[in-house]
Enzyme design. Structure first.
Site, PDB file in Angstrom:
ATOM      1  N   CYS A 105       0.881  -1.160   0.000  1.00  0.00           N
ATOM      2  CA  CYS A 105       0.000   0.000   0.000  1.00  0.00           C
ATOM      3  C   CYS A 105       0.918   1.208   0.000  1.00  0.00           C
ATOM      4  O   CYS A 105       1.493   1.552   1.028  1.00  0.00           O
ATOM      5  CB  CYS A 105      -0.898   0.003   1.235  1.00  0.00           C
ATOM      6  SG  CYS A 105      -1.847   1.538   1.392  1.00  0.00           S
TER       7      CYS A 105
ATOM      8  N   CYS B  48      -0.649   4.308   2.258  1.00  0.00           N
ATOM      9  CA  CYS B  48      -0.771   4.254   3.729  1.00  0.00           C
ATOM     10  C   CYS B  48      -0.328   2.882   4.210  1.00  0.00           C
ATOM     11  O   CYS B  48       0.866   2.584   4.159  1.00  0.00           O
ATOM     12  CB  CYS B  48      -2.154   4.658   4.225  1.00  0.00           C
ATOM     13  SG  CYS B  48      -3.589   3.848   3.483  1.00  0.00           S
ATOM     14  N   SER B  49      -1.259   2.046   4.644  1.00  0.00           N
ATOM     15  CA  SER B  49      -0.841   0.787   5.263  1.00  0.00           C
ATOM     16  C   SER B  49      -1.903  -0.284   5.090  1.00  0.00           C
ATOM     17  O   SER B  49      -2.040  -1.156   5.947  1.00  0.00           O
ATOM     18  CB  SER B  49      -0.595   1.018   6.752  1.00  0.00           C
ATOM     19  OG  SER B  49      -1.756   1.592   7.337  1.00  0.00           O
ATOM     20  N   CYS B  50      -2.676  -0.239   3.998  1.00  0.00           N
ATOM     21  CA  CYS B  50      -3.786  -1.168   3.803  1.00  0.00           C
ATOM     22  C   CYS B  50      -3.284  -2.614   3.802  1.00  0.00           C
ATOM     23  O   CYS B  50      -2.296  -2.934   3.127  1.00  0.00           O
ATOM     24  CB  CYS B  50      -4.515  -0.849   2.502  1.00  0.00           C
ATOM     25  SG  CYS B  50      -5.257   0.795   2.555  1.00  0.00           S
TER      26      CYS B  50
END
Lengths: 210, 219
Positions: free
Chosen positions: A110, A113-115
């Protein structure tokens, strides 16, 4: 950090202590106002520390390896197939399973962000959320794999999936040779977290031999 | 926004350094910041896209210097303050000094498992037809909004192929602004590495993003 720590730098205590104090203060205020219940916070933490983690995903992969009908359901529509094992919900509302083969290796990132697919992998490791991984996974995936000690044959295509929407991706690694007839429980021991992100491969039977 | 969060293809960040036997959290405060963020979604009334925009909307130097949970916590403080749920002097005092603002809902311990299991699906019914189909050649538009978007810079202006028509999903660019869910068709779009990074790129690499219809035009 915005607004609050610039004027504290010459004090004795560390940045971490500042953050700790600030988090404690906010939790106290939000609790006193009745917006949060500390018992609910404890349960949230316990869920992701103890219950939801990559062992869930390993069970999904092991079942896909062992059960051709399940594999077909998983690859066609992963969310209900994963739901069959009881894994569902937050950050896994729409899951797609990606099968690695000798011809194509899938890797998930991702960049924004941090999906990450929480119900099957738990919370993401620090490196997954870090600038080095997010910046390079899409431009130099073979270099990133080298950081993990993984070298793929030159003729294996690499497919990088940038999770820019609410679709979450789970990689099904290649089943190691020499595992015919293994139980799902035993197969699950071969499935690492990184192999389900695509930055690693499944373990070999010799890696888990006692 | 073209902020520091949009990291794809940027240089100089060094190697990836996995940590052996990494714990889920590295400090007690990270646990609390994580849980507070999840629990405050209900009383706070913000959505996931507002949360993401608040996290990324800071000077790049700050963003890159902060740890992940520091960013989460800063956004939680900011959104709580913006909505009048807490005041600076209360955080400084470490105690509530003003009566609470009425909120619609809070998360009780008995609801935690249910709420997590339910999650927040983003697919929505639609009576519109998808403009593109699998195999169509498309180009990611060259857009540079100051507000939240999920179209990373490294694909803007580049041509790819629709690999999958995913469905109709909440549009973050609207939702982050409180302008409604404005659901749009969502696609997996696949790009050749050489299209994104030039002739020297590895020809065996393909990269996909999930892109909403307003991000795309016919190529």
């Amino acid at each position: 950090m915005s607004g609050h720590d610039g004027h504290h730098h010459d004090h004795d205590h560390s940045e971490l202590t500042e953050t700790e104090l600030r988090v404690r203060a906010l939790e106290t205020v939000l609790t006193e106002k009745g917006y949060v219940d500390p018992a609910a916070l404890d349960l949230l933490i316990e869920t992701y520390e103890k219950k939801v983690g990559p062992r869930n995903g390993a069970r999904v992969v092991a079942k896909a390896w062992a059960d051709p009908a399940y594999r077909a359901r998983l690859l066609k529509d992963a969310t209900p197939a994963i739901g069959e094992l009881g894994y569902a919900g937050r950050q896994g509302e729409h899951i797609v399973a990606l099968e690695n083969t000798p011809k194509q290796h899938n890797m998930v990132v991702c960049t924004l962000c941090s999906c990450y697919p929480w119900p099957v992998l738990g919370l993401p490791p620090v490196w997954y959320k870090s600038a080095p991984y997010r910046s390079r996974a899409v431009a130099d995936p073979r270099g990133v794999l080298a950081d993990f000690g993984v070298t793929l044959p030159k003729d294996t295509d690499i497919r990088v999936w940038d999770s820019t929407a609410e679709i979450r991706y789970l990689v099904v690694p290649v089943r190691p040779a020499g595992t015919d007839g293994w139980s799902e429980d035993k197969l699950a021991d071969l499935v690492t977290r990184d192999s389900m992100i695509g930055t690693g491969l499944a373990k070999q039977p010799k890696d888990i031999a006692k | 926004m073209n902020g520091a969060q949009d990291l794809g293809g940027t240089h100089g960040h060094g190697p990836v350094e996995p940590e052996r036997n990494e714990p889920v959290f590295h400090a007690e405060w990270e646990k609390r910041a994580f849980a507070l963020t999840l629990a405050m979604g209900m009383p706070g009334g913000w959505n996931i896209d507002m949360g993401r925009f608040t996290r990324e909307n800071r000077p790049p130097g700050e963003y890159l210097a902060m740890s992940y949970y520091q960013i989460w916590f800063a956004a939680l403080e900011q959104m709580s303050k913006e909505r009048g749920l807490v005041a600076d002097e209360e955080i400084d005092a470490g105690h509530s000094l003003h009566p609470p603002k009425p909120v619609k809902q809070t998360l009780s311990p008995g609801d935690v498992a249910k709420a997590l299991y339910r999650g927040g699906p983003t697919e929505r019914e639609t009576n519109t037809a998808a403009k593109f189909k699998t195999g169509d050649k498309v180009r990611a538009k060259n857009i540079n909004p100051l507000t939240h978007t999920r179209l990373p810079r490294y694909v803007r202006g580049h041509a790819g192929v629709i690999e999958r028509v995913i469905g109709c999903h909440v549009f973050p660019d609207s939702n982050a602004l409180g302008a409604g869910e404005n659901p749009q068709w969502l696609y997996t779009v696949r790009f050749e590495a050489c299209e994104l990074w030039g002739a020297d790129a590895d020809p065996s690499v393909k990269v996909s993003v999930d892109a909403w219809e307003p991000y795309l035009e016919q190529a």
